[in-house]
Write a protein that holds these residues in place. Sequence first.
Motif, mmCIF file in Angstrom:
data_model
loop_
_atom_site.group_PDB
_atom_site.id
_atom_site.type_symbol
_atom_site.label_atom_id
_atom_site.label_comp_id
_atom_site.label_asym_id
_atom_site.label_seq_id
_atom_site.Cartn_x
_atom_site.Cartn_y
_atom_site.Cartn_z
ATOM 1 N N ASP A 142 -30.738 -46.846 19.896
ATOM 2 C CA ASP A 142 -31.593 -45.672 19.978
ATOM 3 C C ASP A 142 -30.877 -44.530 20.688
ATOM 4 O OD1 ASP A 142 -33.603 -47.184 18.821
ATOM 5 O OD2 ASP A 142 -34.597 -47.638 20.721
ATOM 6 N N ASP A 161 -31.721 -45.962 15.239
ATOM 7 C CA ASP A 161 -33.006 -46.636 15.065
ATOM 8 C C ASP A 161 -34.176 -45.854 15.654
ATOM 9 O OD1 ASP A 161 -32.161 -49.107 13.733
ATOM 10 O OD2 ASP A 161 -31.082 -49.496 15.594
ATOM 11 N N GLY A 162 -33.958 -45.141 16.747
ATOM 12 C CA GLY A 162 -35.072 -44.455 17.381
ATOM 13 C C GLY A 162 -34.595 -43.436 18.393
ATOM 14 N N ARG A 193 -30.335 -47.706 24.591
ATOM 15 C CA ARG A 193 -30.659 -46.284 24.475
ATOM 16 C C ARG A 193 -29.409 -45.501 24.857
ATOM 17 N NH1 ARG A 193 -34.135 -48.249 27.978
ATOM 18 N NH2 ARG A 193 -34.107 -46.558 29.501
#
Length: 307
Positions: A5, A34-35, A274
């Motif tokens: 992410d 992904d995010g 992240r």
Amino acid sequence: MMRIDLAGWTREATQGDPRAFFALFDEADRLGFDGVWFSEFRLPTADWPYPSPLLLAAALLARTERLRVGTSVLVLPLHQPLLLADEVAQLAFQSGGRIDIGVGRGTEPATLAALNIDAAETRARFERHCIVLQAQAAHVPLYVAGSTPETLGFAIERDLPLLLSLEPPETTQLGHVADILQGRPSTLLRRSSLARYVCIGADAASVQSQLDGLWAQLQARRAFFAAKRGVPPEQVPRIEPERMLHEQFIHGDPAQCHAQILALRARSGIDALRCVFNANGLLDNTQALAGMTLFANEVLPALREPA
């Protein structure tokens, strides 16, 4: 397969033309990340244009095809939990389930005072509201951010995965988790998420150039937030680059970055990362996008391979 992410677009890093800001995440969607995760800063004293991460999520989810959007975090004591659960459920429905909700207690004194919330009540409010949200929006992935044994113990008791911090690094948090679990088997860490600054370049010289420009800026930021806590500049610890690279960075050429991520995964047992390509706003979006693109082209495909 690891989940990769994006994070780091917070406070002043969100300023500027919203069309260009949104286009950055259109490109992230195309690149295969992904995010992306956004923070909540209510009643900001500075010009931060997105105090509501849910409203921002709604806009991005409407224009992307596969990118997930997460909150890191919603400050639960500021919300009416039943109404918040309604909004979260609506976002999950209209996005096809592409929303992730990270929650936290929050301790910003000015916001609490403005809303007449007693700081001494925030832990009880957080836990009570989290239980409501978990029950009312049970189909939505829910994460807990926290650094104290109390918050981490609450998350473990509710079997809620963690959003582990970038600053300070997660070492202390993982120690608390180990103490609480006391060797009991758990999938909680595998479902949790770590954060790292990512500094990637085609060769060692380009990476070193990026890093050399960051240390003074990171020290200035450390001093700024210390001052808000009443700590004078001379008492702020100096950044130790080698230690910070080890504890908070993925850095190097694509092969080195890939190897460091695999080592981090093996060491922590966590399957989601992240990535902060903009140094939390210290690098502009053009620089961040260059790193994202190189990473997506050269590192993501290898991380998609089955473990």
